[in-house]
Design a protein around this motif. Structure first.
Motif, PDB file in Angstrom:
ATOM      1  N   UNK A  58     -13.852  29.126  22.951  1.00 33.37           N
ATOM      2  CA  UNK A  58     -13.285  28.600  21.704  1.00 33.37           C
ATOM      3  C   UNK A  58     -13.551  27.104  21.607  1.00 33.37           C
ATOM      4  N   UNK A  59     -13.330  26.400  22.687  1.00 34.45           N
ATOM      5  CA  UNK A  59     -13.610  24.954  22.705  1.00 34.45           C
ATOM      6  C   UNK A  59     -15.103  24.701  22.508  1.00 34.45           C
ATOM      7  N   UNK A  65     -19.651  23.352  16.463  1.00 39.16           N
ATOM      8  CA  UNK A  65     -19.551  23.271  15.000  1.00 39.16           C
ATOM      9  C   UNK A  65     -19.409  21.818  14.551  1.00 39.16           C
ATOM     10  N   UNK A  66     -18.570  21.072  15.244  1.00 38.35           N
ATOM     11  CA  UNK A  66     -18.364  19.666  14.906  1.00 38.35           C
ATOM     12  C   UNK A  66     -19.674  18.883  15.077  1.00 38.35           C
ATOM     13  N   UNK A  67     -20.378  19.144  16.162  1.00 39.45           N
ATOM     14  CA  UNK A  67     -21.639  18.458  16.443  1.00 39.45           C
ATOM     15  C   UNK A  67     -22.664  18.722  15.339  1.00 39.45           C
ATOM     16  N   UNK A  97     -21.716  31.030  10.854  1.00 42.70           N
ATOM     17  CA  UNK A  97     -21.773  31.736  12.135  1.00 42.70           C
ATOM     18  C   UNK A  97     -20.723  31.194  13.106  1.00 42.70           C
ATOM     19  N   UNK A  98     -20.533  29.888  13.138  1.00 37.58           N
ATOM     20  CA  UNK A  98     -19.500  29.317  14.006  1.00 37.58           C
ATOM     21  C   UNK A  98     -18.116  29.863  13.623  1.00 37.58           C
ATOM     22  N   UNK A  99     -17.799  29.829  12.333  1.00 32.80           N
ATOM     23  CA  UNK A  99     -16.486  30.302  11.888  1.00 32.80           C
ATOM     24  C   UNK A  99     -16.338  31.813  12.073  1.00 32.80           C
ATOM     25  N   UNK A 120      -9.394  19.946  15.105  1.00 33.63           N
ATOM     26  CA  UNK A 120     -10.833  19.674  15.096  1.00 33.63           C
ATOM     27  C   UNK A 120     -11.509  20.314  13.887  1.00 33.63           C
ATOM     28  N   UNK A 121     -11.189  21.576  13.638  1.00 27.73           N
ATOM     29  CA  UNK A 121     -11.796  22.281  12.499  1.00 27.73           C
ATOM     30  C   UNK A 121     -11.363  21.633  11.197  1.00 27.73           C
TER      31      UNK A 121
END
Length: 186
Positions: A58-59, A65-67, A97-99, A120-121
């Motif tokens: 998850x991390x 995703x953030x990157x 895809x990340x979500x 973060x999201x």
């Protein structure tokens, strides 16, 4: 089973290294779906929890995703869902895809998204000044569908620390639906 683990490790390594992230994440999602589909009892579904425990999946996926969101903004300061991030894939493909992976692993693995990952999201997709409308819509929709993947305290924190501070210009019908759902929940 051992072959799946080999592929899981390879996918995780690719995501960690930031190479072929989208194909690796898609493959990881397919493996996870296959595990869930072939799991008939709770103990077998524990494999998905083990995946998170062993690889902090998850991390890893949230950080990835953030990157890639940051990379998309670097590519085009006027970010849209059509922005091509790495000369291969569009911003919307990476985000979707990340979500989708996070949603699946949380629901099928019977896991809760911790507050720091929620934040973060949210700060990447909803409150970020570089986020585009498509990001916010995807974020609102994702949290609306995944409210049950957040513990009550995390729901309350998201509502009080983030939702109540959101710029109302960014509150679309999808955003209002999400706001309403969290308002009624907390």
């Amino acid at each position: 089973e051992p072959l799946k683990r080999v592929f899981v490790v390879k996918c995780v390594d690719d995501i960690k290294e930031g190479k072929w992230v989208l194909p690796a994440l898609k493959q990881l999602l397919q493996i996870a779906k296959n595990i869930a589909k072939n799991s008939f009892n709770k103990a077998e579904k524990g494999i998905l929890q083990e995946l998170n425990k062993s690889y902090e999946i998850i991390k890893l996926v949230t950080t990835s995703m953030m990157k890639f969101h940051h990379l998309a903004v670097e590519v085009d300061r006027k970010l849209t869902e059509e922005t091509v991030v790495d000369k291969r894939y569009k911003h919307q493909d990476f985000l979707f895809v990340h979500l989708a992976f996070l949603q699946f692993i949380l629901q099928e693995g019977v896991l809760y998204l911790p507050w720091n990952r929620v934040r973060d999201i949210w700060t990447t997709l909803a409150s970020n000044t570089d986020a585009c409308e498509w990001d916010r819509e995807a974020c609102f929709d994702w949290f609306t569908k995944g409210i049950s993947d957040l513990e009550q305290e995390t729901q309350s924190q998201l509502f009080q620390k983030e939702f109540l501070k959101i710029n109302t210009e960014h509150l679309t019908p999808t955003g209002f639906k999400c706001f309403k759902m969290f308002f009624e929940s907390v």
